[in-house]
Design a protein around this motif. Structure first.
Motif, mmCIF file in Angstrom:
data_model
loop_
_atom_site.group_PDB
_atom_site.id
_atom_site.type_symbol
_atom_site.label_atom_id
_atom_site.label_comp_id
_atom_site.label_asym_id
_atom_site.label_seq_id
_atom_site.Cartn_x
_atom_site.Cartn_y
_atom_site.Cartn_z
ATOM 1 N N ILE A 195 1.030 -1.040 -0.078
ATOM 2 C CA ILE A 195 -0.105 0.133 0.044
ATOM 3 C C ILE A 195 0.836 1.114 0.067
ATOM 4 N N LEU A 229 -1.974 5.643 1.130
ATOM 5 C CA LEU A 229 -3.643 5.406 0.668
ATOM 6 C C LEU A 229 -4.300 6.570 1.694
ATOM 7 N N THR A 284 -9.620 0.289 5.730
ATOM 8 C CA THR A 284 -8.351 -0.052 4.888
ATOM 9 C C THR A 284 -8.804 -1.317 4.312
ATOM 10 N N TYR A 322 -10.710 5.627 -3.407
ATOM 11 C CA TYR A 322 -9.444 6.045 -2.751
ATOM 12 C C TYR A 322 -8.317 6.736 -3.554
ATOM 13 N N GLY A 360 -4.074 6.647 -4.013
ATOM 14 C CA GLY A 360 -3.013 5.843 -3.751
ATOM 15 C C GLY A 360 -3.022 4.632 -4.610
ATOM 16 N N ASP A 361 -1.834 3.821 -4.214
ATOM 17 C CA ASP A 361 -1.409 2.728 -4.946
ATOM 18 C C ASP A 361 -1.445 1.582 -4.273
ATOM 19 N N ILE A 362 -2.346 0.465 -4.619
ATOM 20 C CA ILE A 362 -2.417 -0.789 -3.856
ATOM 21 C C ILE A 362 -2.355 -1.860 -4.905
#
Lengths: 262, 560
Positions: free
Chosen positions: A11, A14, A50, A61, A63-65
């Motif tokens: 993650i 995030l 989360t 969301y 961010g990068d997951i």
């Protein structure tokens, strides 16, 4: 590259808002195979959010997951096949029988009807609820429902398991079985995300503990590491310290005083 | 908390409660909480595009009851003997109340969740039960009052003030009769069977009542025709057992001066029986009633063999009619849910039953009883009135939108986390299950009845109507709100169901006209059938693929 050290979940930064409220303020995390992560934090810290984002239940969301190296923002459903989830609230289509529900879930995960049927019955037998296989879930007790949810989350032998208060309603014997199951799974390279408010359990079973407060992770490490850093003996105390809470004694005393009408 | 007016009315009867050993102060407190909660109950609505409703739904429904009461009270204006009129009138009122009691308040009476909250406190079981029953009593009385209001006005206008004086005590007694007879009945059922069985019995009874009340409304006009003869009432043994005559008798005694033994006896029944039921209930049943309720959640294991063979049969059918793997899974899932979920069945089955009865009702309307049955049937036989079946088609297609709803809509979280590759297969499987489980059986019934009347010549027509129904279902799904099967609260669909029904009726009307055109001009029907089939295929393959999973983020956000 050593397969074992390869991050199975990562993650990066995030962030998540519900309206104007910032629930997650930039979470960073890398998880490798075989870890049991105790994911803790006060109410409203953003733990469930989360997990729900990771499961694809909640979107929107920033961010990068990456799970199994794959960005979960994509349309692919492949990664979900390798994930299991036990939600905190046991919402379930309880008009179905246990058998019907399990075969429905299992078949979606790609098992054949016979496989699910066989597996489900054997697992239920191990949890001593086999007699209820053909009963409607409405007639189940809380513990039975929890066992059912656990079985439903594991039927397809997932590589990552998200557990939210999974011991809810289980009796002491079943708790022991379940903890042992978790240890076995981790030993076989499964990754477990364990979210709970019961610090004693988290302290014992986790190989790594992540503490979330106000949408940020404020601690990350093994129990030993956290202990060293914070000069506290138990996870409970570390939790209190890191979330800036040290008045429990004063509040408790006051509470009892009010009760007694002094 | 508010000190409701209702409570002050209940206070008048506090002596009665105390004489049954009820702790009135505590009971009043519980009642107050219940009334407060009722006022705040806002239906939860999943879809964010629907505004939550704050209006008091109950008050709204009272207006509907007044309207119903108005229609029923027309009977009071007819030039029939008073006893006969009142008998029919009260018969309908009691039927209405019974329906409301069983369908809307059974769940309140049989609630055991609340017990977990209240009984650990120092509240004795009799007091708790009294609060529960009084709570229902209050609502039933309000409904009875609403239904009776038009009758009360019309009656006292026609028969004078005595009518108005006789009426209110009657309402109290009727409510008591309905509540206590239902409670005792449930108690007896629970005594012999387990909870699952009771729920099934209630479920089917509710569905039956809904279907019957529908028939009554439809055929009320017909009733006038039948009754338009000289009515001479002679008491028979069974007329002593008609609750409606217990309540009708006092009017005949006082207003018509009918002092025959029968009227006096039956009139006395109307007072004595509710009181006897009340004392049986509080004397014997109430204490054990709550204990018996504990059985509600117990269920005996179904026979393994039966379950296994049912699953096998389902699998075979699923394999034949479903292509994709996911489609097959959701076919079985939908089939299981439609078979098992009582709350859904309760919403769905009455309209399904209505669909089967509707064309018959219209047929019966066109039969003239005065001319003779055979002649009218002969007249119908050659005609095209079988097109009435399109009424069924409209109802069935509209009700298919119900698959998106369930009592346990929160369980739909699984859709978001399960690895579903082609969401469209979910809809396909669900639709097929709906067709197999409900549409086909209803059409079989219709086919049997209608071919008996019209002969085998209408078989292709029925097939065409079935195809058109399926086409409408697919169109409703594509145009509709596209929610996943079993993912919404029942309330979510209530709001757009009227729109869906209007749209469907329009579409259905056009289909009927075209069908009529074909039949009346003698154009070969297979042309229409081919058009219908190709439309279905087009909608199925092209239209359906536009469907996507609708995320339910908003709901989760609220929960957080």
């Amino acid at each position: 590259m050593d397969i074992k050290r390869e991050p199975i979940l990562s993650i990066k930064d995030l962030k998540m808002n519900y309206g104007s409220k910032e629930v997650l303020k930039g979470i960073n995390l890398e998880v490798i195979r075989g870890e049991i992560i105790g994911y803790i934090g006060p109410n409203g810290a953003g733990k469930s959010t989360t997990v729900k984002i990771l499961l694809g239940i909640v979107g929107g969301y920033k961010g990068d997951i990456r799970i199994f190296g794959e960005n979960i923002d994509g349309k692919s459903m492949e990664y979900k096949k390798r994930i299991g989830y036990v939600p905190e609230t046991s919402e379930i289509y309880d008009n179905l029988t246990a058998g019907e529900y399990l075969s429905f879930i299992g078949e979606i995960y790609g098992l054949t009807e016979e496989e699910v049927d066989d597996k489900a019955q054997r697992l239920m037998a191990l949890f001593e609820i086999k007699d209820a296989y053909h009963n409607r879930i409405t007639s189940f007790s809380k513990g039975m429902k929890q066992k059912l949810l656990i079985i439903a989350s594991l039927l397809h032998n997932p590589d990552i398991l998200f557990l939210d208060e999974p011991l809810n309603g289980l009796d002491a014997n079943s708790v022991m079985i379940f903890k042992e199951i978790l240890a076995e799974l981790a030993a076989r390279g499964k990754t477990i995300f364990y979210s709970s408010h019961i610090m004693e359990v988290v302290e014992k079973i986790s190989s790594r503990i992540i503490l979330l407060n106000n949408g940020e992770n404020v601690a990350d490490g093994t129990f030993g590491e956290l202990k060293e850093k914070n000069f506290d003996a138990s996870l409970e105390e570390i939790f209190n310290q890191l979330t800036g809470f040290n008045q429990h004694k004063i509040i408790a005393e006051e509470f009892v005083r009010v009760l007694q009408g002094v | 908390m508010e000190n409701y007016k209702t409570l002050r009315v209940v206070d008048l009867f506090s002596g009665i409660y105390k004489s049954f050993g009820v702790d009135y102060r505590i009971m009043r407190k519980i009642l107050q909480v219940k009334l407060t909660m009722d006022q705040r109950r806002v239906p939860t609505i999943l879809n964010s595009n629907n505004k939550p409703e704050n209006d008091d739904m109950f008050t709204k429904s009272l207006f509907m009851y007044i309207l119903i009461g108005f229609f029923i009270s027309i009977f009071l204006l007819l030039p029939f003997p008073l006893f006969f009129k009142m008998n029919i009138y009260f018969g309908m009122v009691i039927f209405m109340i019974m329906t409301v009691m069983i369908s809307d308040y059974s769940s309140v009476l049989l609630d055991i969740v609340e017990k977990n909250i209240l009984l650990p406190k120092p509240i004795d079981i009799r007091t708790y039960n009294a609060a529960k029953v009084t709570h229902i009593y209050i609502y039933l009385l309000k409904i009875i009052f609403a239904i009776s209001l038009p009758g009360l006005l019309i009656g006292s206008f026609k028969h004078g003030l005595i009518f108005a004086i006789l009426y209110p005590p009657q309402m109290l007694l009727m409510a008591a009769f309905v509540i206590f007879s239902t409670s005792i009945l449930y108690y007896i059922i629970l005594h012999f069977f387990d909870g699952e069985r009771l729920k099934d019995i209630i479920n089917y009874f509710q569905i039956f009542l809904a279907a019957v009340s529908f028939m009554i409304y439809q055929l009320i006009g017909k009733a006038f025709e039948i009754f338009d003869l000289n009515i001479n009432f002679t008491p028979t043994w069974w007329s002593y057992f008609l609750p409606s005559s217990w309540f009708a008798a006092p009017y005949s005694i006082i207003l018509e001066g009918n002092r025959e033994g029968y009227f006096l006896v039956v009139g006395a029944f109307g007072i004595i029986i509710p009181i006897i039921l009340l004392s049986i209930y509080y004397g014997k049943v109430a204490k054990f009633f709550e204990e018996k309720l504990q059985k509600l959640n117990a269920s005996t294991t179904k026979k393994k063999k039966v379950v296994a063979s049912r699953r096998k049969r389902q699998n075979i059918i699923a394999n034949i009619i479903c292509r994709g793997r996911e489609e097959k899974i959701f076919y079985k899932f939908t089939h299981d849910m439609l078979t098992n979920e009582r709350a859904l069945k309760l919403k769905l089955y009455p309209s399904i039953a209505m669909a089967a009865l509707m064309p018959l009702v219209f047929l019966m309307r066109s039969i003239s009883f005065t001319k003779g049955l055979r002649e009218s049937l002969a007249a119908i036989n050659g005609g095209n009135t079988f097109l009435y079946i399109y009424f069924s088609a409209a109802i069935l297609a509209t009700s298919s939108a119900m698959i998106s709803t369930t009592e346990k809509y929160q369980a739909a979280w699984i859709y978001n986390m399960l690895p579903i590759n082609k969401p469209v297969e979910i809809y396909k499987g669900a639709l097929k299950a709906f067709i197999m489980k409900l549409i086909i059986p209803i059409y079989l019934v219709i086919t049997v009845i209608f071919t008996a009347i019209y002969g085998l010549r209408i078989l292709p027509d029925i097939l065409l109507i079935l195809l058109n129904t399926i086409l409408m279902m697919i169109i409703i799904l594509i145009m509709g709100n596209k929610a996943m099967p079993f993912s919404q609260n029942f309330d979510a669909i209530k709001h757009n169901s009227m729109g869906v029904f209007m749209g469907t009726s329009l579409l259905c009307g056009i289909m009927t006209l075209v069908h009529w055109f074909f039949v009346s001009r003698g154009i070969p029907l297979w042309i229409y059938i081919l058009v219908s089939i190709s439309s279905i295929l087009f909608a199925w393959m092209v239209g359906m693929n536009k469907l996507r999973i609708k995320r339910e983020e908003e709901t989760i956000a609220i929960e957080e």
